[in-house]
Write a protein that holds these residues in place. Sequence first.
Motif, PDB file in Angstrom:
ATOM      1  N   ASN A 216       6.929   4.422   2.485  1.00 33.96           N
ATOM      2  CA  ASN A 216       7.292   3.838   1.005  1.00 33.96           C
ATOM      3  C   ASN A 216       8.383   2.671   1.165  1.00 33.96           C
ATOM      4  O   ASN A 216       8.573   1.951   0.162  1.00 33.96           O
ATOM      5  CB  ASN A 216       8.030   5.077   0.192  1.00 33.96           C
TER       6      ASN A 216
ATOM      7  N   LYS B 269       0.444   5.119  -6.413  1.00 34.34           N
ATOM      8  CA  LYS B 269       1.601   4.647  -6.162  1.00 34.34           C
ATOM      9  C   LYS B 269       2.075   4.194  -7.567  1.00 34.34           C
ATOM     10  O   LYS B 269       1.435   3.376  -8.203  1.00 34.34           O
ATOM     11  CB  LYS B 269       1.703   3.689  -5.288  1.00 34.34           C
TER      12      LYS B 269
ATOM     13  N   ASP C  24       6.247   9.298   5.395  1.00 35.29           N
ATOM     14  CA  ASP C  24       6.112   8.684   3.927  1.00 35.29           C
ATOM     15  C   ASP C  24       7.306   7.982   3.562  1.00 35.29           C
ATOM     16  O   ASP C  24       7.044   6.788   2.917  1.00 35.29           O
ATOM     17  CB  ASP C  24       5.930   9.944   3.165  1.00 35.29           C
TER      18      ASP C  24
END
Length: 310
Positions: free
Chosen positions: A120, A310, A116
């Motif tokens: 990201n 997000k 992740d």
Amino acid sequence: MQEIKEIPRVSLDKIISIFHKEEGDAYTPGCLLASRTRQQAIAANEKYGMPMEHPFSLNAFIFLLCESGSFRVLTNSEEYTVKTNGMFLNFPGQIMRADSTDHSDCKVHMMIVDLDFIKNLNLDIKPIIQKLLAIKNKQYFDLGEHTFVEVCNLWRAVADEINNNEHDETSDEIMRNLVSAFFFKVCRVVNRTTESAGSNEEFDKNAGYFKEFMILLGEYYKTERSVKFYAEKMRLSPKYFTTIIKRSSGSTVAQWINHFVILEAKNLLKYSTMNVQEIAYSLNFPNQSFFGKYFKHHTGMTPSKYKKSK
């Protein structure tokens, strides 16, 4: 040997909660860098219980760099002794346990990067990850003093950037480039080591098939999700193909295909300007509804909900 049951699958956040950070450790969600000597590890184990001295599984890349001494790592069914100027790489999902093996003090630098965190940062390192996964049977590397120093310098640069605690418009770009440079440096080591070994190593047929599958998957995953397609490309029966991929990687062909497709779908949903219907068509789904059911089955949420998360 009695089979170990219920090996814990832990998150990096969980490790942080029991790792007990020390001065100089660097942590940002999804990425941990720390250094420990053998004596520090023993003292912490007596006081807290260290997570790496017990089998665990983590959905992250774990890099261990041995500055001095040596220590032992057990991952899945393999055992490695990591020595001075050596690097050990553990892959997402693998079971791991580590401890020291000699009487001298060893010093280890650790870097844990979960998937992740990579996504990201919007890092396009899929070819790097693909290469690392393709050599899963090769996890320990003797870097030599010069290369070890180069890798450690990049490790320290990432740690320094995290510990500087500055967050402005350049922060993400700096971190993106530093982490990317670290991965590329490791890939250079992998290339050099595997090429120099060449014909001196006994050819592992299963690992060879897995590497070929990773290359094919990287080329066709956006348009082909059929086990039969990849089996035919590799001139193998689907049953035998599934067996050797499961044996060499721990995951089935279908799981690998779904993993690549879902990662790409998540990246497109979060970082592209495409709508859900356009993403569905770009990944060769017949319609948006079919894509939505597929995505929810593998992630637990609809594409629209994930895009807004997000």
